[in-house]
Design an enzyme around this catalytic site. Structure first.
Site, PDB file in Angstrom:
ATOM      1  N   LYS A   1       0.859  -1.196   0.000  1.00 42.18           N
ATOM      2  CA  LYS A   1       0.000   0.000   0.000  1.00 42.18           C
ATOM      3  C   LYS A   1       0.886   1.234   0.000  1.00 42.18           C
ATOM      4  O   LYS A   1       1.787   1.343   0.838  1.00 42.18           O
ATOM      5  CB  LYS A   1      -0.887  -0.036   1.251  1.00 42.18           C
TER       6      LYS A   1
ATOM      7  N   ASP B   1      -5.583   0.538   8.541  1.00 43.36           N
ATOM      8  CA  ASP B   1      -5.239   0.379   7.123  1.00 43.36           C
ATOM      9  C   ASP B   1      -5.858  -0.873   6.492  1.00 43.36           C
ATOM     10  O   ASP B   1      -5.709  -1.097   5.293  1.00 43.36           O
ATOM     11  CB  ASP B   1      -3.713   0.267   6.965  1.00 43.36           C
TER      12      ASP B   1
HETATM   13  O1  C5P Z   1      -4.985   0.744  13.542  1.00 48.68           O
HETATM   14  P1  C5P Z   1      -3.552   0.392  13.656  1.00 48.68           P
HETATM   15  O2  C5P Z   1      -3.311  -0.696  14.671  1.00 48.68           O
HETATM   16  O3  C5P Z   1      -2.885   0.107  12.370  1.00 48.68           O
HETATM   17  O4  C5P Z   1      -2.840   1.697  14.201  1.00 48.68           O
HETATM   18  C1  C5P Z   1      -1.627   1.660  14.896  1.00 48.68           C
HETATM   19  C2  C5P Z   1      -1.498   2.919  15.706  1.00 48.68           C
HETATM   20  O5  C5P Z   1      -1.292   4.033  14.844  1.00 48.68           O
HETATM   21  C3  C5P Z   1      -2.681   3.286  16.549  1.00 48.68           C
HETATM   22  O6  C5P Z   1      -2.632   2.674  17.809  1.00 48.68           O
HETATM   23  C4  C5P Z   1      -2.542   4.788  16.672  1.00 48.68           C
HETATM   24  O7  C5P Z   1      -1.559   5.103  17.634  1.00 48.68           O
HETATM   25  C5  C5P Z   1      -1.960   5.172  15.328  1.00 48.68           C
HETATM   26  N1  C5P Z   1      -2.973   5.609  14.343  1.00 48.68           N
HETATM   27  C6  C5P Z   1      -3.602   6.830  14.508  1.00 48.68           C
HETATM   28  N2  C5P Z   1      -4.518   7.246  13.611  1.00 48.68           N
HETATM   29  C7  C5P Z   1      -4.810   6.504  12.520  1.00 48.68           C
HETATM   30  C8  C5P Z   1      -4.173   5.262  12.321  1.00 48.68           C
HETATM   31  C9  C5P Z   1      -3.262   4.834  13.258  1.00 48.68           C
HETATM   32  O8  C5P Z   1      -3.340   7.540  15.488  1.00 48.68           O
HETATM   33  N3  C5P Z   1      -5.698   6.954  11.641  1.00 48.68           N
END
Ligand code: C5P
Length: 293
Positions: A14, A142
């Protein structure tokens, strides 16, 4: 229900061609406005029905994934089985890890999304698309875009997707300096307080698929995570400079929370020769020519 023996899914890399952080929600997640596209390189998952769920990881980046039992791929299987216990049986998954881990190009999210697609191909599609979207988002911000695996504008925290339809295609090079970077750490380094609204969103998207229109549009865009990522991993700056000085380079930027950077090139040939030169420059870098669309 028609059950196939085995399916193969590619979890494409991605690429956030642009990533604007537009605010931070009260729950800490960041609001984004991003143009996401996919490269023609990725991990490969072979998924087959079996008696007991298992995951085997091979490929060049397999040694980086030591905690197999805690892999997001198995979380994805479990989530599907919990939501639809009568539909989804156990699966044996073989994952070929071709992409660097913790590198801003989907990685685990793309693998989890490939499981959602693959299991439906094996056992039939789910009817409740809303519930599937919730499962995808819960697995990771994602995962919804990787599930779609199609060029789109992504907003919200990653759950609002608007496919581009006829988008551009770019000859590209992907470069990772071989340093894993933690997504939460990069967002934290941005230093945005919960509830804050931040920088502007992306400008209005071009209405054509003409590549040069997209290049000049992209030049007006940003990746707001690039500066915080460089503060944590200064090598990203070296990678960006190296890509930018390669002949035929049209635009270079970091993807996601890094550390992988991409360069868009005039044509396949200049992308191929840039890849060769960049690899020669540093043996420890992961350098991959690709088409991004
Ligand atoms: O959702 P995911 O586990 O991939 O996200 C990892 C971390 O990245 C989250 O815990 C958060 O700290 C940060 N994040 C965020 N805003 C987003 C995506 C991710 O703050 N839109």
């Amino acid at each position: 229900m028609a059950i196939t023996d085995f399916v193969s899914e590619t979890a494409c890399a991605k690429i956030n061609l642009a990533l604007h952080v537009t605010g931070r929600r009260d729950d800490g997640y960041h609001e984004l406005d991003s143009l996401v596209a996919f490269a023609d390189v990725g991990d490969v998952l072979n998924i087959a029905p079996t008696g007991e769920t298992s995951l085997e990881i091979n490929g060049p980046f397999a040694p980086k994934l030591t905690n197999v039992a805690g892999n997001i791929v198995l979380d994805a299987v479990e989530a599907m089985q919990q939501a639809w216990p009568l539909q989804f049986a156990a699966v044996a998954i073989s994952l070929t890890k071709n992409l660097p881990v913790a590198s801003g190009i989907g990685g685990g999210s793309a693998d989890a999304a490939a499981v959602l697609r693959g299991m439906q191909q094996l056992f039939g599609p789910v009817e409740d698309r809303g519930m599937l979207a919730d499962i995808a988002l819960k697995l990771g911000a994602d995962v919804p875009v990787c599930h779609l695996q199609q060029a789109c504008r992504m907003s919200g925290i990653g759950q609002e997707l608007s496919a581009l339809g006829e988008g551009p295609s770019f000859a590209a090079v992907l470069v990772n300096p071989g340093i894993a970077i933690s997504t939460p750490d990069v967002f934290a380094a941005l230093g945005l307080k919960a509830g804050a609204s931040a920088m502007s969103g992306m400008p209005k998207l071009p209405a054509t698929a003409v590549r040069k229109d997209w290049i000049s549009w992209l030049a007006d865009c940003r990746n707001d995570l690039q500066t915080p990522a460089i503060s944590l991993v200064p090598e990203i700056q070296t990678v960006l400079a190296a890509i930018g000085s390669a002949p035929g380079s049209l635009l270079h930027r970091m993807s996601g929370s890094g550390a992988t950077c991409f360069g868009l090139f005039e044509d396949q040939q200049s992308a191929q020769s840039a890849a060769k030169e960049l690899q020669a420059l540093n043996n420890n870098w992961w350098v991959q020519p690709a088409v991004i669309a």
